[in-house]
Design a protein around this motif. Sequence first.
Motif, short mmCIF file in Angstrom:
data_model
loop_
_atom_site.label_atom_id
_atom_site.label_comp_id
_atom_site.label_asym_id
_atom_site.label_seq_id
_atom_site.Cartn_x
_atom_site.Cartn_y
_atom_site.Cartn_z
N SER A 48 42.63 19.04 46.91
CA SER A 48 42.74 19.26 45.48
C SER A 48 42.29 20.69 45.17
N LYS A 49 42.88 21.28 44.15
CA LYS A 49 42.53 22.64 43.73
C LYS A 49 41.74 22.56 42.43
N TYR A 50 40.59 23.21 42.42
CA TYR A 50 39.72 23.24 41.25
C TYR A 50 39.53 24.67 40.77
N HIS A 51 39.25 24.80 39.50
CA HIS A 51 39.06 26.11 38.89
C HIS A 51 37.76 26.10 38.08
N TYR A 52 37.04 27.21 38.12
CA TYR A 52 35.88 27.38 37.27
C TYR A 52 35.71 28.86 36.97
N SER A 53 34.92 29.18 35.97
CA SER A 53 34.73 30.58 35.57
C SER A 53 33.33 30.77 35.01
N PHE A 54 32.82 31.99 35.21
CA PHE A 54 31.55 32.42 34.64
C PHE A 54 31.83 33.60 33.71
N SER A 55 31.23 33.59 32.53
CA SER A 55 31.40 34.66 31.55
C SER A 55 30.08 35.40 31.37
N PHE A 56 30.17 36.73 31.28
CA PHE A 56 28.99 37.57 31.19
C PHE A 56 29.12 38.55 30.03
N LEU A 57 27.98 38.85 29.43
CA LEU A 57 27.87 39.94 28.47
C LEU A 57 27.25 41.12 29.20
N THR B 215 35.46 23.08 36.77
CA THR B 215 34.88 22.04 37.63
C THR B 215 34.51 22.66 38.97
N ILE B 216 33.45 22.13 39.56
CA ILE B 216 32.93 22.68 40.82
C ILE B 216 32.25 21.55 41.58
N THR B 217 32.22 21.66 42.91
CA THR B 217 31.46 20.72 43.72
C THR B 217 30.03 21.22 43.80
N TYR B 218 29.09 20.35 43.44
CA TYR B 218 27.68 20.78 43.39
C TYR B 218 26.77 19.63 43.80
N PRO B 219 26.13 19.73 44.96
CA PRO B 219 26.38 20.74 46.00
C PRO B 219 27.73 20.50 46.66
N GLU B 220 28.02 21.26 47.75
CA GLU B 220 29.36 21.23 48.31
C GLU B 220 29.75 19.85 48.82
N GLY C 79 30.12 44.98 26.75
CA GLY C 79 31.34 44.56 27.43
C GLY C 79 31.32 43.07 27.69
N PHE C 80 32.50 42.50 27.87
CA PHE C 80 32.64 41.07 28.17
C PHE C 80 33.42 40.94 29.47
N THR C 81 32.87 40.17 30.38
CA THR C 81 33.51 39.94 31.68
C THR C 81 33.63 38.45 31.94
N GLU C 82 34.80 38.02 32.35
CA GLU C 82 35.01 36.63 32.76
C GLU C 82 35.51 36.62 34.20
N GLN C 83 34.79 35.95 35.05
CA GLN C 83 35.15 35.85 36.46
C GLN C 83 35.73 34.47 36.73
N ASN C 84 36.99 34.44 37.13
CA ASN C 84 37.70 33.19 37.37
C ASN C 84 37.79 32.92 38.87
N TYR C 85 37.56 31.69 39.25
CA TYR C 85 37.60 31.28 40.64
C TYR C 85 38.49 30.05 40.78
N SER C 86 39.16 29.97 41.90
CA SER C 86 39.90 28.77 42.28
C SER C 86 39.65 28.51 43.75
#
Length: 211
Positions: free
Chosen positions: A85-94, A128-133, A4-11
């Motif tokens: 500002s609004k940022y978006h990032y995603s992690f994809s998993f197998l 894009t993500i703040t790293y660290p916060e 299966g393929f899963t993509e988790q999207n965050y904003s």
Amino acid sequence: SGLGFTEQNYSYDYFYQQMLTDSSSYWDYYQKEIYQFDTIWYLDLDALLQTGDTIFIPNVDSALTFVTDSIQKFKVDTLFENRNSKYHYSFSFLEVPIIGHYTLINQKFYLQISGGIIPMFMISKTGTITYPETGPVINANQISFDYGFMLSVYGSATFGYMFSKRWSIFAEPYFKRNVFSLIQNDDIHVKTNSWGLKAGLTFRLFLFKSK
């Protein structure tokens, strides 16, 4: 089992303060002291009577006065303004689900319960993500984790109706809960839990008759 393929999207909203600079010019007036000189020329009578020459002797007088002067100056002022500002990032998993099913009711209306585990392997990071916060905003693919693996347990109940031998419709409430995650580093630890409802139409490719 399967793949299966899963993509988790965050904003998320990123709040920060931006420094604004404003400059202005103005005239600065001040008092200063200057000397004013006045010269009076006198005729030297002694030289005129003795020699007949006309000689003028200067008499210089000075006075200290106060005058108003001005100079143009520039003033720079800074202030901090709250921004969002609004940022978006995603992690994809197998995913490799290993799930067992047990049928409780096997009629026109059927009921199945399912349970198992789902190993998940991270295959990509985007956005894009703040790293660290408290730090700057960077690309998510620049973040490195110790390992890109986590394990979840899965459970569901399937309610369905068979309107023919091959076709049926179903509704399946489910939950997926993280058991442990190795997707971590010194600042971030990724753990995901989810629940929801699946619904769909199924078609059976093979039919088996019991003896």
